[in-house]
Design an enzyme around this catalytic site. Structure first.
Site, mmCIF file in Angstrom:
data_model
loop_
_atom_site.group_PDB
_atom_site.id
_atom_site.type_symbol
_atom_site.label_atom_id
_atom_site.label_comp_id
_atom_site.label_asym_id
_atom_site.label_seq_id
_atom_site.Cartn_x
_atom_site.Cartn_y
_atom_site.Cartn_z
ATOM 1 N N ARG A 3 0.812 -1.225 0.000
ATOM 2 C CA ARG A 3 0.000 0.000 0.000
ATOM 3 C C ARG A 3 0.843 1.272 0.000
ATOM 4 O O ARG A 3 0.363 2.347 0.375
ATOM 5 C CB ARG A 3 -0.979 0.006 1.176
ATOM 6 C CG ARG A 3 -1.965 -1.148 1.138
ATOM 7 C CD ARG A 3 -3.008 -1.016 2.249
ATOM 8 N NE ARG A 3 -3.958 -2.124 2.190
ATOM 9 C CZ ARG A 3 -3.795 -3.277 2.850
ATOM 10 N NH1 ARG A 3 -2.728 -3.440 3.614
ATOM 11 N NH2 ARG A 3 -4.691 -4.232 2.753
ATOM 12 N N LYS B 35 3.263 11.295 -10.764
ATOM 13 C CA LYS B 35 2.451 10.482 -11.663
ATOM 14 C C LYS B 35 3.197 9.200 -12.016
ATOM 15 O O LYS B 35 4.353 9.250 -12.435
ATOM 16 C CB LYS B 35 2.138 11.246 -12.947
ATOM 17 C CG LYS B 35 0.929 12.142 -12.872
ATOM 18 C CD LYS B 35 0.582 12.654 -14.257
ATOM 19 C CE LYS B 35 -0.716 13.438 -14.260
ATOM 20 N NZ LYS B 35 -1.089 13.887 -15.617
ATOM 21 N N GLU C 219 9.611 19.253 -23.635
ATOM 22 C CA GLU C 219 8.923 19.583 -22.385
ATOM 23 C C GLU C 219 9.319 20.974 -21.897
ATOM 24 O O GLU C 219 8.504 21.685 -21.286
ATOM 25 C CB GLU C 219 9.244 18.544 -21.310
ATOM 26 C CG GLU C 219 8.798 17.126 -21.645
ATOM 27 C CD GLU C 219 7.290 16.933 -21.628
ATOM 28 O OE1 GLU C 219 6.564 17.885 -21.284
ATOM 29 O OE2 GLU C 219 6.839 15.820 -21.976
ATOM 30 N N LYS D 210 6.953 23.469 -12.936
ATOM 31 C CA LYS D 210 6.078 22.309 -12.743
ATOM 32 C C LYS D 210 5.701 22.148 -11.276
ATOM 33 O O LYS D 210 4.560 21.815 -10.951
ATOM 34 C CB LYS D 210 6.740 21.044 -13.270
ATOM 35 C CG LYS D 210 5.794 19.843 -13.187
ATOM 36 C CD LYS D 210 6.292 18.630 -13.925
ATOM 37 C CE LYS D 210 5.256 17.516 -13.865
ATOM 38 N NZ LYS D 210 5.698 16.291 -14.564
ATOM 39 N N GLU E 88 -4.591 16.271 -9.773
ATOM 40 C CA GLU E 88 -5.245 16.599 -11.040
ATOM 41 C C GLU E 88 -6.763 16.529 -10.922
ATOM 42 O O GLU E 88 -7.466 16.039 -11.808
ATOM 43 C CB GLU E 88 -4.755 15.660 -12.152
ATOM 44 C CG GLU E 88 -4.876 16.261 -13.539
ATOM 45 C CD GLU E 88 -4.151 15.458 -14.588
ATOM 46 O OE1 GLU E 88 -3.154 15.979 -15.124
ATOM 47 O OE2 GLU E 88 -4.548 14.313 -14.859
ATOM 48 N N ARG F 48 -3.630 21.399 -12.968
ATOM 49 C CA ARG F 48 -2.559 20.516 -13.419
ATOM 50 C C ARG F 48 -2.765 20.022 -14.848
ATOM 51 O O ARG F 48 -1.795 19.677 -15.519
ATOM 52 C CB ARG F 48 -2.439 19.329 -12.462
ATOM 53 C CG ARG F 48 -1.266 18.426 -12.790
ATOM 54 C CD ARG F 48 -0.921 17.528 -11.631
ATOM 55 N NE ARG F 48 0.114 16.587 -11.997
ATOM 56 C CZ ARG F 48 0.790 15.838 -11.139
ATOM 57 N NH1 ARG F 48 0.522 15.925 -9.844
ATOM 58 N NH2 ARG F 48 1.709 14.999 -11.547
ATOM 59 N N ASN G 215 -0.741 19.129 -19.815
ATOM 60 C CA ASN G 215 -1.029 18.254 -20.954
ATOM 61 C C ASN G 215 -0.928 18.993 -22.288
ATOM 62 O O ASN G 215 -1.220 18.407 -23.344
ATOM 63 C CB ASN G 215 -2.435 17.658 -20.817
ATOM 64 C CG ASN G 215 -2.452 16.165 -21.023
ATOM 65 O OD1 ASN G 215 -1.556 15.458 -20.581
ATOM 66 N ND2 ASN G 215 -3.469 15.676 -21.697
ATOM 67 N N HIS H 284 0.151 17.225 -25.383
ATOM 68 C CA HIS H 284 0.264 15.799 -25.088
ATOM 69 C C HIS H 284 -0.919 14.964 -25.580
ATOM 70 O O HIS H 284 -0.749 13.775 -25.847
ATOM 71 C CB HIS H 284 0.461 15.593 -23.588
ATOM 72 C CG HIS H 284 1.850 15.887 -23.128
ATOM 73 N ND1 HIS H 284 2.426 17.131 -23.271
ATOM 74 C CD2 HIS H 284 2.789 15.105 -22.549
ATOM 75 C CE1 HIS H 284 3.657 17.085 -22.782
ATOM 76 N NE2 HIS H 284 3.900 15.879 -22.348
ATOM 77 N N HIS I 262 0.553 12.051 -27.483
ATOM 78 C CA HIS I 262 0.390 10.661 -27.061
ATOM 79 C C HIS I 262 -0.248 9.824 -28.167
ATOM 80 O O HIS I 262 0.146 8.677 -28.409
ATOM 81 C CB HIS I 262 -0.473 10.587 -25.807
ATOM 82 C CG HIS I 262 0.262 10.901 -24.549
ATOM 83 N ND1 HIS I 262 -0.387 11.236 -23.377
ATOM 84 C CD2 HIS I 262 1.580 10.924 -24.252
ATOM 85 C CE1 HIS I 262 0.506 11.457 -22.423
ATOM 86 N NE2 HIS I 262 1.704 11.282 -22.939
ATOM 87 N N HIS J 293 9.052 10.059 -27.344
ATOM 88 C CA HIS J 293 7.935 10.779 -26.728
ATOM 89 C C HIS J 293 8.052 12.283 -26.973
ATOM 90 O O HIS J 293 7.087 12.941 -27.362
ATOM 91 C CB HIS J 293 7.916 10.498 -25.229
ATOM 92 C CG HIS J 293 6.923 11.310 -24.467
ATOM 93 N ND1 HIS J 293 5.563 11.106 -24.551
ATOM 94 C CD2 HIS J 293 7.088 12.364 -23.604
ATOM 95 C CE1 HIS J 293 4.937 11.981 -23.773
ATOM 96 N NE2 HIS J 293 5.837 12.754 -23.192
#
Length: 375
Positions: free
Chosen positions: A125, A147, A189, A231, A241, A246, A250, A253, A257, A269
């Site tokens: 956990r 993330k 980025e 960031k 998010e 946040r 994206n 992206h 993606h 990427h």
């Protein structure tokens, strides 16, 4: 050298940026024994490319601080972000008897931190983890934010969790072992963060593009520090998010993606993000009135950084649009797109017609500023 802390609702992340910091990881973590005097276990996760370069240095540092180190290498690239790899890591943790006092070390790029962070978040956990980024993309972006995710056949990053690392240790000297292509790919980025923040940072990127490309130590350290602070500020306002804060990260992206998936991950990427930024900027010019001057500057900067601004691989716009439907931020059958009104002024749109999205994608095949992908 830069050191600061990023605070979260229930924890905080220490960020250290300095040359050869990976040799000091053990000292930064310390506490190789728990309160009862038992030796703590460090699970070092890296890949087949980075491991031979840096794993032994990390192991030596951790061992000298009293930790017992168990190393596991995952495949390089997106193949590592799979249920099979996660299952193997769980088996490794069980065999190593990694308990709640242990720590997971992610040594590598964004893929390694994605999968290592996910298993750290879910093992017992949640156990502590540390990010040791070794790529430009990870240094500027992926290392921070908590993330974690793996891919499924249905789409990219569909299984994941938010799990903030205890420490992020950025060693800019690791960038020296990257190929020029991988250095360039990571810089997309940085352009994204500049567009989200201020004209001043975009101008800084334009003025220092050549220095950054040759990995000038001063310019590279400043670039990393600037990007992580931007960031960190955004993440602090919306750590999970759940708000609209946040999601601005994206930018480029949703397009990127989908292009990445449709290329069969043949493109980096960051290369896909670069094309996604162009598509988002061109769509913004049409829908939100983003000045053409900004669109032109973005294209020229991406080209100056050696990033592609044209889609030269055999990817159909219809396939990309279909892949966009698998985006996690879909709402009512349409993607939530991050668009720009101007530099530093972001708007979210969930009402964009498919015809407008297709036009933006088709425009990526137009002639214009173009930098070949190369090696």
């Amino acid at each position: 050298m830069f050191e600061y802390r990023v605070r979260h609702p229930e924890s905080a992340t220490s960020v250290v940026i300095r040359p050869r910091v990976i040799d000091d990881i053990g000292a930064l973590l310390s506490g190789g024994f728990d309160a009862s005097g038992r030796q703590r276990t460090a699970a070092l996760i890296t890949d087949d490319v980075v491991g031979p370069l840096y794993a032994e240095r990390v192991r030596a540092s951790m061992t000298s601080a009293g930790f017992r180190v168990e190393e596991h290498r995952v495949p390089s690239g997106e193949d590592a972000k799979s249920l099979e790899v996660v299952s193997d890591l769980y088996a490794t943790f069980a065999a190593a008897r990694l308990d709640r006092h242990g720590v997971v070390l992610a040594l590598g790029g964004g893929v390694v931190s994605d999968v290592a962070g996910l298993v750290a978040a879910s093992w017992m956990r949640g156990v502590s983890w540390v990010v040791l980024p070794t790529t430009m993309e990870a240094d500027l972006d992926a290392c921070l934010g908590g993330k974690t995710a793996i891919n499924l056949p249905a789409g990219k990053n569909l299984v994941g969790a938010f799990h903030q690392p205890r420490l992020i240790a950025v060693d800019p000297t690791c960038l020296q072992t990257l190929s020029p292509r991988d250095v360039r790919a990571g810089l997309a980025e940085g352009v994204k963060h500049a567009l989200l923040s201020s004209p001043e940072l975009l101008a800084w990127c334009e003025d220092h593009a050549a220095e950054v490309l040759r990995l000038d130590s001063t310019a590279t350290a400043e670039l990393i520090e600037r990007n992580l602070r931007i960031k960190a500020d955004i993440v602090a306002r919306d750590p999970f998010e759940r708000l609209s804060e946040r999601i601005v990260l994206n930018l480029g992206h949703t397009f990127g993606h989908a292009i990445e998936v449709c290329s069969g991950y043949a493109l980096r990427h960051g290369e896909c993000v670069a094309m996604g930024l162009i598509a988002a900027c061109r769509l913004s010019r049409t829908l939100t009135g983003l000045p053409s001057e900004v669109v032109d500057r973005v294209e020229c900067l991406l080209a100056a950084l050696g990033l592609p601004t044209r889609l030269s691989v055999a990817v159909e716009s219809d396939a990309v649009i279909e892949a966009m439907r698998d985006d996690k931020k879909m709402c009512g059958g349409r993607p939530t797109l991050v668009l720009l009104e101007d530099i530093g002024r972001v708007t979210l749109r969930g009402d964009v017609e498919e015809s407008a999205i297709r036009a933006a994608l088709d425009s990526l095949r137009d002639a214009g500023v173009h930098a070949p992908i190369g090696q």
